[in-house]
Write a protein that holds these residues in place. Structure first.
Motif, PDB file in Angstrom:
ATOM      1  N   LEU A 133      -4.801 107.170 -10.221  1.00 37.71           N
ATOM      2  CA  LEU A 133      -4.246 107.804 -11.414  1.00 37.71           C
ATOM      3  C   LEU A 133      -3.711 109.197 -11.125  1.00 37.71           C
ATOM      4  O   LEU A 133      -2.810 109.675 -11.822  1.00 37.71           O
ATOM      5  N   ILE A 134      -4.253 109.856 -10.118  1.00 33.07           N
ATOM      6  CA  ILE A 134      -3.758 111.186  -9.765  1.00 33.07           C
ATOM      7  C   ILE A 134      -2.311 111.086  -9.292  1.00 33.07           C
ATOM      8  O   ILE A 134      -1.452 111.877  -9.693  1.00 33.07           O
ATOM      9  N   ASP A 135      -2.023 110.074  -8.457  1.00 32.49           N
ATOM     10  CA  ASP A 135      -0.672 109.897  -7.935  1.00 32.49           C
ATOM     11  C   ASP A 135       0.256 109.204  -8.927  1.00 32.49           C
ATOM     12  O   ASP A 135       1.451 109.463  -8.956  1.00 32.49           O
ATOM     13  N   GLU A 153     -13.011 104.698 -18.520  1.00 35.71           N
ATOM     14  CA  GLU A 153     -13.702 105.876 -17.987  1.00 35.71           C
ATOM     15  C   GLU A 153     -12.865 106.560 -16.913  1.00 35.71           C
ATOM     16  O   GLU A 153     -12.931 107.772 -16.751  1.00 35.71           O
ATOM     17  N   SER A 154     -12.080 105.781 -16.186  1.00 36.63           N
ATOM     18  CA  SER A 154     -11.233 106.349 -15.133  1.00 36.63           C
ATOM     19  C   SER A 154      -9.989 107.002 -15.703  1.00 36.63           C
ATOM     20  O   SER A 154      -9.317 107.743 -15.011  1.00 36.63           O
ATOM     21  N   GLY A 155      -9.656 106.689 -16.950  1.00 36.21           N
ATOM     22  CA  GLY A 155      -8.499 107.300 -17.588  1.00 36.21           C
ATOM     23  C   GLY A 155      -7.285 106.396 -17.676  1.00 36.21           C
ATOM     24  O   GLY A 155      -6.208 106.843 -18.032  1.00 36.21           O
ATOM     25  N   VAL A 156      -7.441 105.124 -17.370  1.00 36.79           N
ATOM     26  CA  VAL A 156      -6.322 104.183 -17.444  1.00 36.79           C
ATOM     27  C   VAL A 156      -5.953 103.969 -18.906  1.00 36.79           C
ATOM     28  O   VAL A 156      -6.815 103.722 -19.739  1.00 36.79           O
ATOM     29  N   LYS A 157      -4.648 104.063 -19.201  1.00 33.48           N
ATOM     30  CA  LYS A 157      -4.205 103.913 -20.591  1.00 33.48           C
ATOM     31  C   LYS A 157      -3.661 102.529 -20.878  1.00 33.48           C
ATOM     32  O   LYS A 157      -3.606 102.106 -22.021  1.00 33.48           O
ATOM     33  N   SER A 158      -3.242 101.810 -19.842  1.00 26.89           N
ATOM     34  CA  SER A 158      -2.632 100.496 -20.040  1.00 26.89           C
ATOM     35  C   SER A 158      -3.472  99.428 -19.350  1.00 26.89           C
ATOM     36  O   SER A 158      -3.500  99.339 -18.127  1.00 26.89           O
ATOM     37  N   ILE A 159      -4.160  98.612 -20.157  1.00 28.80           N
ATOM     38  CA  ILE A 159      -5.011  97.543 -19.633  1.00 28.80           C
ATOM     39  C   ILE A 159      -4.537  96.234 -20.248  1.00 28.80           C
ATOM     40  O   ILE A 159      -4.308  96.156 -21.448  1.00 28.80           O
ATOM     41  N   SER A 160      -4.394  95.206 -19.413  1.00 27.39           N
ATOM     42  CA  SER A 160      -4.031  93.894 -19.947  1.00 27.39           C
ATOM     43  C   SER A 160      -4.923  92.843 -19.324  1.00 27.39           C
ATOM     44  O   SER A 160      -5.377  92.959 -18.191  1.00 27.39           O
TER      45      SER A 160
END
Length: 142
Positions: A99-101, A129-136
């Motif tokens: 997510l940083i990159d 928790e990791s900060g991912v905004k798009s989950i499918s």
């Protein structure tokens, strides 16, 4: 003086007795505790849905696939790369680093048909928790 004596007599006779009220209260508690039904949750197996059509999934460097096998073990692949087994702790770390990159990274969860539903929810929680905004969640075509 007799008027005062009568008033005192009326006050003492109009007092509220608590003992019968407490008896009724305890009887109601016993009645409702015996007559109520306690629901026992049971665990049941669910098969994840399948679909006849699967929309085209574009795979890029910013897409991550998390695979959950029927035993709840995780594997991960980034882009078109190969799947590699991973623990939940390492998955959280890997997603945070990616997510940083790539802040707009998306995660697709591929679950086995017989996977425990809790495993899918755990992967979703790790992603959040990791900060991912798009989950499918991806369904496999018949």
């Amino acid at each position: 003086m007799s008027l005062l004596a009568e008033r005192r007599k009326q006050r003492s006779s109009s007092s509220l007795e608590l003992t019968p009220l407490l008896d009724v209260l305890f009887l109601l508690i016993i009645f409702f505790s015996i007559s109520s039904v306690f629901i026992k949750e049971s665990r049941f197996d669910i098969e994840l849905p399948e679909t006849g059509e699967v929309a085209g999934i574009s795979v890029s460097e910013t897409s991550v696939g998390v695979y959950v096998d029927r035993y709840g073990k995780f594997s991960v692949s980034v882009g078109i790369g190969e799947k590699e087994p991973i623990t939940s702790l390492r998955l959280r770390e890997k997603l945070s680093r990616l997510l940083i990159d790539h802040p707009e990274m998306s995660v697709s969860i591929f679950g086995d048909k017989k996977v425990d539903y809790q495993s899918i929810v755990s992967v979703m929680a790790i992603c959040r928790e990791s900060g991912v905004k798009s989950i499918s969640i991806v369904a496999i075509e018949d």
